[in-house]
Enzyme design. Sequence first.
Site, mmCIF file in Angstrom:
data_model
loop_
_atom_site.group_PDB
_atom_site.id
_atom_site.type_symbol
_atom_site.label_atom_id
_atom_site.label_comp_id
_atom_site.label_asym_id
_atom_site.label_seq_id
_atom_site.Cartn_x
_atom_site.Cartn_y
_atom_site.Cartn_z
ATOM 1 N N ASP A 230 0.854 -1.182 0.000
ATOM 2 C CA ASP A 230 0.000 0.000 0.000
ATOM 3 C C ASP A 230 0.888 1.229 0.000
ATOM 4 O O ASP A 230 1.491 1.576 1.023
ATOM 5 C CB ASP A 230 -0.916 -0.011 1.232
ATOM 6 N N ALA A 231 1.001 1.881 -1.150
ATOM 7 C CA ALA A 231 1.885 3.038 -1.301
ATOM 8 C C ALA A 231 1.105 4.322 -1.090
ATOM 9 O O ALA A 231 0.306 4.728 -1.936
ATOM 10 C CB ALA A 231 2.532 3.022 -2.683
ATOM 11 N N THR B 288 2.890 9.380 2.415
ATOM 12 C CA THR B 288 3.897 9.507 3.466
ATOM 13 C C THR B 288 4.692 8.233 3.655
ATOM 14 O O THR B 288 5.916 8.262 3.765
ATOM 15 C CB THR B 288 3.235 9.904 4.798
ATOM 16 N N ASN B 289 4.009 7.094 3.695
ATOM 17 C CA ASN B 289 4.670 5.808 3.904
ATOM 18 C C ASN B 289 4.183 4.783 2.895
ATOM 19 O O ASN B 289 3.058 4.866 2.394
ATOM 20 C CB ASN B 289 4.390 5.270 5.318
ATOM 21 N N GLY C 282 -9.225 7.345 -5.093
ATOM 22 C CA GLY C 282 -7.947 6.712 -4.770
ATOM 23 C C GLY C 282 -8.121 5.233 -4.470
ATOM 24 O O GLY C 282 -9.121 4.814 -3.876
ATOM 25 N N ASP D 48 -6.629 3.464 -2.329
ATOM 26 C CA ASP D 48 -6.683 3.205 -0.889
ATOM 27 C C ASP D 48 -8.107 3.339 -0.362
ATOM 28 O O ASP D 48 -8.564 2.526 0.455
ATOM 29 C CB ASP D 48 -5.733 4.129 -0.134
ATOM 30 N N THR E 126 -1.668 11.268 5.243
ATOM 31 C CA THR E 126 -1.203 12.594 4.834
ATOM 32 C C THR E 126 -2.394 13.536 4.722
ATOM 33 O O THR E 126 -2.351 14.687 5.157
ATOM 34 C CB THR E 126 -0.476 12.503 3.485
ATOM 35 N N THR F 213 2.934 27.934 25.285
ATOM 36 C CA THR F 213 2.800 27.917 23.819
ATOM 37 C C THR F 213 2.639 26.492 23.314
ATOM 38 O O THR F 213 1.780 26.195 22.470
ATOM 39 C CB THR F 213 4.027 28.569 23.165
#
Length: 262
Positions: free
Chosen positions: A6-7, A10-11, A109, A111, A134, A188
């Site tokens: 599974d491309a 991000t990974n 997509g 995925d 992502t 912060t």
Amino acid sequence: MLLAIDAGNTNIKFALVNDDGTPRSRWRIATDARRTADEYAVWLIRLIELEGLTREVVTDVAISTVVPRALYNIQSLALKYFGVEALVAGRAPLEYGIALDVDEPRSVGSDRACNAIAAHAGHPGDLIVISFGTATTIDHVDFSGAYKGGIIAPGLNLSLDALVAAAAKLPRIAIEAPATDTVIGRTTESQMLIGIYWGYVAMIEGLVSRMKAEIGRPVQVIATGGLAALFQQHSHLFDSVDADLTLKGLSLLWRRSVKAPM
């Protein structure tokens, strides 16, 4: 044994899949479209060997990708080092076999299609599938298994990166669940964490609520993706979490298309 790949943006996730369709071993590497088949092989074959296996256990390769530039080298990996032609989700013979009931079906997509296939196979009725990657996608899969469309929002890390890049004095922080439920930060860093984390929870709650109202039928919410576990403690958000949903959908798609049904 099937090697499912599974491309994502991000990974890239690799998994050896058992005969029952469940991932046996899983590995991930940062997505880099420049990475060659040889580089993949050095890393992946060693990991397979650490599982007490050899590369000969891989008899088939199936790929889901949303990164077209990475596809050639992954296909080359399959052919050169495993001796098989990789099959790609969405292309014959791995056509999705589900209705993509949207205005531009070709733009869905792989995925998201694989997620729809796996979610429908594992859960009855209408579903909302949330994938944290992502981008964060929130999709409707109806009771028949049809993909009906959804939402694309910036992913958690992408949002944080944009905030830090655009504001010179803001530090880079780790993404984690805040220690308390307070939304009034006193530093912060705590204010940033509250904004990112609870802001994301509020976004998910609001969008899922609106989507449920639009669907108008009982709905289960399924979560997947690398950051799903971060929100899992807020169990009211999801009915279930399945980190392997995309890989399971890819495996199921391969079995339906190439092998006898399970």
